[in-house]
Motif scaffolding. Structure first.
Motif, PDB file in Angstrom:
ATOM      1  N   PHE A 175     -30.193  -6.120  54.868  1.00 38.65           N
ATOM      2  CA  PHE A 175     -30.285  -7.401  55.574  1.00 38.65           C
ATOM      3  C   PHE A 175     -29.435  -8.468  54.881  1.00 38.65           C
ATOM      4  O   PHE A 175     -28.732  -9.247  55.540  1.00 38.65           O
ATOM      5  N   ALA A 176     -29.511  -8.502  53.551  1.00 42.45           N
ATOM      6  CA  ALA A 176     -28.762  -9.506  52.800  1.00 42.45           C
ATOM      7  C   ALA A 176     -27.264  -9.324  52.990  1.00 42.45           C
ATOM      8  O   ALA A 176     -26.515 -10.312  53.110  1.00 42.45           O
ATOM      9  N   ALA A 177     -26.793  -8.071  53.021  1.00 41.33           N
ATOM     10  CA  ALA A 177     -25.366  -7.819  53.185  1.00 41.33           C
ATOM     11  C   ALA A 177     -24.872  -8.323  54.538  1.00 41.33           C
ATOM     12  O   ALA A 177     -23.828  -8.989  54.629  1.00 41.33           O
ATOM     13  N   PHE A 178     -25.630  -8.045  55.601  1.00 38.34           N
ATOM     14  CA  PHE A 178     -25.227  -8.497  56.927  1.00 38.34           C
ATOM     15  C   PHE A 178     -25.240 -10.021  57.025  1.00 38.34           C
ATOM     16  O   PHE A 178     -24.326 -10.634  57.593  1.00 38.34           O
ATOM     17  N   LEU A 179     -26.283 -10.653  56.474  1.00 40.16           N
ATOM     18  CA  LEU A 179     -26.372 -12.113  56.546  1.00 40.16           C
ATOM     19  C   LEU A 179     -25.336 -12.783  55.651  1.00 40.16           C
ATOM     20  O   LEU A 179     -24.825 -13.862  55.988  1.00 40.16           O
ATOM     21  N   ALA A 180     -25.011 -12.154  54.514  1.00 41.79           N
ATOM     22  CA  ALA A 180     -23.974 -12.710  53.643  1.00 41.79           C
ATOM     23  C   ALA A 180     -22.616 -12.688  54.344  1.00 41.79           C
ATOM     24  O   ALA A 180     -21.836 -13.653  54.248  1.00 41.79           O
ATOM     25  N   VAL A 181     -22.341 -11.606  55.073  1.00 42.29           N
ATOM     26  CA  VAL A 181     -21.096 -11.541  55.860  1.00 42.29           C
ATOM     27  C   VAL A 181     -21.085 -12.634  56.930  1.00 42.29           C
ATOM     28  O   VAL A 181     -20.051 -13.250  57.200  1.00 42.29           O
ATOM     29  N   LEU A 182     -22.251 -12.893  57.528  1.00 46.19           N
ATOM     30  CA  LEU A 182     -22.348 -13.914  58.564  1.00 46.19           C
ATOM     31  C   LEU A 182     -22.108 -15.315  57.999  1.00 46.19           C
ATOM     32  O   LEU A 182     -21.466 -16.156  58.642  1.00 46.19           O
ATOM     33  N   LEU A 183     -22.624 -15.592  56.794  1.00 44.35           N
ATOM     34  CA  LEU A 183     -22.502 -16.926  56.195  1.00 44.35           C
ATOM     35  C   LEU A 183     -21.176 -17.121  55.464  1.00 44.35           C
ATOM     36  O   LEU A 183     -20.827 -18.267  55.128  1.00 44.35           O
ATOM     37  N   ASN A 184     -20.457 -16.054  55.225  1.00 46.38           N
ATOM     38  CA  ASN A 184     -19.228 -16.140  54.435  1.00 46.38           C
ATOM     39  C   ASN A 184     -18.203 -17.112  55.021  1.00 46.38           C
ATOM     40  O   ASN A 184     -17.602 -17.904  54.273  1.00 46.38           O
ATOM     41  N   PRO A 185     -17.938 -17.112  56.348  1.00 48.29           N
ATOM     42  CA  PRO A 185     -16.951 -18.078  56.872  1.00 48.29           C
ATOM     43  C   PRO A 185     -17.335 -19.534  56.617  1.00 48.29           C
ATOM     44  O   PRO A 185     -16.456 -20.357  56.320  1.00 48.29           O
ATOM     45  N   LEU A 186     -18.627 -19.847  56.716  1.00 48.64           N
ATOM     46  CA  LEU A 186     -19.070 -21.220  56.456  1.00 48.64           C
ATOM     47  C   LEU A 186     -18.832 -21.586  54.999  1.00 48.64           C
ATOM     48  O   LEU A 186     -18.372 -22.696  54.694  1.00 48.64           O
ATOM     49  N   CYS A 187     -19.138 -20.650  54.090  1.00 47.47           N
ATOM     50  CA  CYS A 187     -18.891 -20.907  52.667  1.00 47.47           C
ATOM     51  C   CYS A 187     -17.403 -21.119  52.401  1.00 47.47           C
ATOM     52  O   CYS A 187     -17.022 -22.030  51.640  1.00 47.47           O
ATOM     53  N   ASN A 188     -16.565 -20.306  53.006  1.00 50.88           N
ATOM     54  CA  ASN A 188     -15.116 -20.454  52.814  1.00 50.88           C
ATOM     55  C   ASN A 188     -14.627 -21.804  53.337  1.00 50.88           C
ATOM     56  O   ASN A 188     -13.781 -22.457  52.708  1.00 50.88           O
ATOM     57  N   ARG A 189     -15.158 -22.222  54.496  1.00 49.02           N
ATOM     58  CA  ARG A 189     -14.735 -23.501  55.065  1.00 49.02           C
ATOM     59  C   ARG A 189     -15.150 -24.660  54.155  1.00 49.02           C
ATOM     60  O   ARG A 189     -14.381 -25.621  53.966  1.00 49.02           O
ATOM     61  N   LEU A 190     -16.354 -24.590  53.597  1.00 53.40           N
ATOM     62  CA  LEU A 190     -16.802 -25.653  52.697  1.00 53.40           C
ATOM     63  C   LEU A 190     -15.955 -25.691  51.427  1.00 53.40           C
ATOM     64  O   LEU A 190     -15.616 -26.772  50.931  1.00 53.40           O
ATOM     65  N   GLN A 191     -15.598 -24.508  50.911  1.00 57.28           N
ATOM     66  CA  GLN A 191     -14.774 -24.473  49.706  1.00 57.28           C
ATOM     67  C   GLN A 191     -13.365 -25.004  49.978  1.00 57.28           C
ATOM     68  O   GLN A 191     -12.729 -25.571  49.084  1.00 57.28           O
ATOM     69  N   GLN A 192     -12.858 -24.827  51.194  1.00 52.87           N
ATOM     70  CA  GLN A 192     -11.554 -25.383  51.550  1.00 52.87           C
ATOM     71  C   GLN A 192     -11.571 -26.907  51.532  1.00 52.87           C
ATOM     72  O   GLN A 192     -10.529 -27.534  51.345  1.00 52.87           O
ATOM     73  N   HIS A 193     -12.755 -27.485  51.721  1.00 51.46           N
ATOM     74  CA  HIS A 193     -12.902 -28.949  51.661  1.00 51.46           C
ATOM     75  C   HIS A 193     -13.339 -29.408  50.266  1.00 51.46           C
ATOM     76  O   HIS A 193     -14.003 -30.443  50.116  1.00 51.46           O
ATOM     77  N   LYS A 194     -12.988 -28.623  49.262  1.00 46.97           N
ATOM     78  CA  LYS A 194     -13.198 -28.972  47.843  1.00 46.97           C
ATOM     79  C   LYS A 194     -14.673 -29.004  47.433  1.00 46.97           C
ATOM     80  O   LYS A 194     -15.023 -29.657  46.436  1.00 46.97           O
ATOM     81  N   VAL A 195     -15.531 -28.329  48.194  1.00 42.02           N
ATOM     82  CA  VAL A 195     -16.931 -28.223  47.787  1.00 42.02           C
ATOM     83  C   VAL A 195     -17.051 -27.091  46.768  1.00 42.02           C
ATOM     84  O   VAL A 195     -16.520 -26.001  46.996  1.00 42.02           O
ATOM     85  N   PRO A 196     -17.723 -27.312  45.630  1.00 45.40           N
ATOM     86  CA  PRO A 196     -17.862 -26.242  44.634  1.00 45.40           C
ATOM     87  C   PRO A 196     -18.505 -24.983  45.224  1.00 45.40           C
ATOM     88  O   PRO A 196     -19.291 -25.064  46.176  1.00 45.40           O
ATOM     89  N   LYS A 197     -18.159 -23.849  44.654  1.00 45.33           N
ATOM     90  CA  LYS A 197     -18.585 -22.566  45.211  1.00 45.33           C
ATOM     91  C   LYS A 197     -20.101 -22.472  45.304  1.00 45.33           C
ATOM     92  O   LYS A 197     -20.659 -22.103  46.343  1.00 45.33           O
TER      93      LYS A 197
END
Length: 373
Positions: free
Chosen positions: A38-60
């Protein structure tokens, strides 16, 4: 010597032994593997949001926390909505219990008059059936408890998987030979896209089906229409089987709360129409996964998932098989298995093609037969 150079019986024995070992390990380590899956599938789902936030200089770390907070807020909103409906249902539970008891007494009398089965005999048959179902109830309770344990472990696993994403990806590339790097990249890219589109599509489909169920039940005057319609939409996430189970809830509620059978008939007709819309319009257009699993394999893997991991296995079975199909389609020796799982049905089978080819050869002169070959 390679396995594929061995006789067929030797190859099939090795494959069968490997499958048995894999199933044994998955069943034995279910308490560990289910939360990780479950965690692997949900992590893949949330990954684009995390990448977008990091592109806006938000810490990892902060971007991961924000993405998880949004997910938790969404889940909490759904549970709050359902809990308010369940509280209203609980207030009417004594009345529903009394009405169900009256219906049961009338049903027993009808069975005695129609089939000549004494009421005491009916009670004994029900008692025996309940005794025989204790093992099944125990498995269901264990599945529910396992699902609750998943809820508490999920945030930890998701956070760590997103944090160590680069480490995990580098491992997957390094564990295979360098000449396979392109295949590994393609498999990872398609897997990510398939999982994201599948889960997002399911959530959108669930909301639309919940609205349609609730509206239909409200128009038919079924009590607790929103609660039952929402539960039916959640059950609909279980392919094919969930939709059938979901019909029983409003039919039972209509039987307990209303006289006659017109409402029950209306519920069945409404749910059939909704299922038709869902299967022929919503699923093809909204659940836009790149990997389509055919209906036969979907039912089989859902049942196998239930046998292996219970309720959690039923939800995980389709995306898990979708990932397997992506891998199969990229490996030459496993492509036939990928086709077996897929939804592309050929118009002619190979046996028929060979027979037609042999018929054409038979009517040709000898020198022309070589051209056909």
């Amino acid at each position: 010597m390679k396995i594929k150079d061995q006789p067929f019986y030797m190859q099939s024995t090795v494959v069968l032994f490997g499958l048995i070992l894999l199933v044994y390990v998955l069943a034995t380590l279910a308490d560990i593997m289910v939360p990780l899956a479950f965690a692997a599938f949900l992590a893949v789902l949330l990954n684009p949001l995390c990448n977008r936030l990091q592109q806006h200089k938000v810490p990892k770390i902060l971007s991961i926390i924000i993405a998880m907070a949004i997910m938790i807020l969404f889940v909490a909103t759904v549970f709050y909505f359902l809990s308010t409906q369940i509280i209203q249902f609980g207030d009417s539970l004594p009345m529903l219990k009394q009405k169900l008891g009256d219906i049961t007494i009338n049903l027993k009398g009808w069975i005695q008059q129609t089939f000549g089965v004494a009421i005491t005999k009916q009670d004994q048959m029900v008692h025996d059936a309940l005794d025989n179902s204790q093992a099944m109830v125990g498995r269901t309770v264990n599945s529910v408890l396992s699902t609750l344990s998943v809820v508490f472990l999920l945030p930890v696993y998701i956070f760590l998987m997103l944090y160590y994403k680069t480490l995990i990806l580098n491992f997957l590339f390094e564990v295979f030979a360098e000449e396979n790097s392109k295949k590994v990249s393609d498999v990872l890219g398609e897997t990510k896209s398939a999982i994201q589109s599948y889960i997002v599509g399911l959530l959108i489909e669930m909301i639309i089906v919940a609205v349609m169920n609730s509206i239909a039940l409200l128009l038919l005057g079924v009590k607790y229409a929103i609660l039952i319609g929402s539960i039916g939409a959640i059950l609909n996430l279980i392919p094919y089987l969930g939709g059938i189970i979901a019909i029983a809830l409003p039919v039972l509620m209509a039987t307990v709360t209303k006289d006659g059978y017109s409402t029950q008939l209306g519920v069945v007709i409404a749910y059939i129409v909704i299922q038709f819309i869902d299967n022929n319009i919503l699923v093809p257009r909204i659940v836009s996964s790149k990997v389509q699993i055919n209906a036969l394999m979907s039912i089989i893997v859902v049942l196998l998932g239930n046998q292996l991991w219970g309720v959690s296995g039923m939800f995980l079975s389709i995306p898990f098989v979708a990932v397997i199909k992506i891998v199969f389609d990229r490996i030459d020796d496993l492509k036939p298995w990928g086709k077996l799982l897929g939804d592309n049905v050929p118009t002619h089978h190979m046996g028929e093609m060979w027979r037609n080819r042999n018929k054409r050869k038979a009517v040709l002169p000898t020198h022309e037969q070589k051209k056909v070959d």
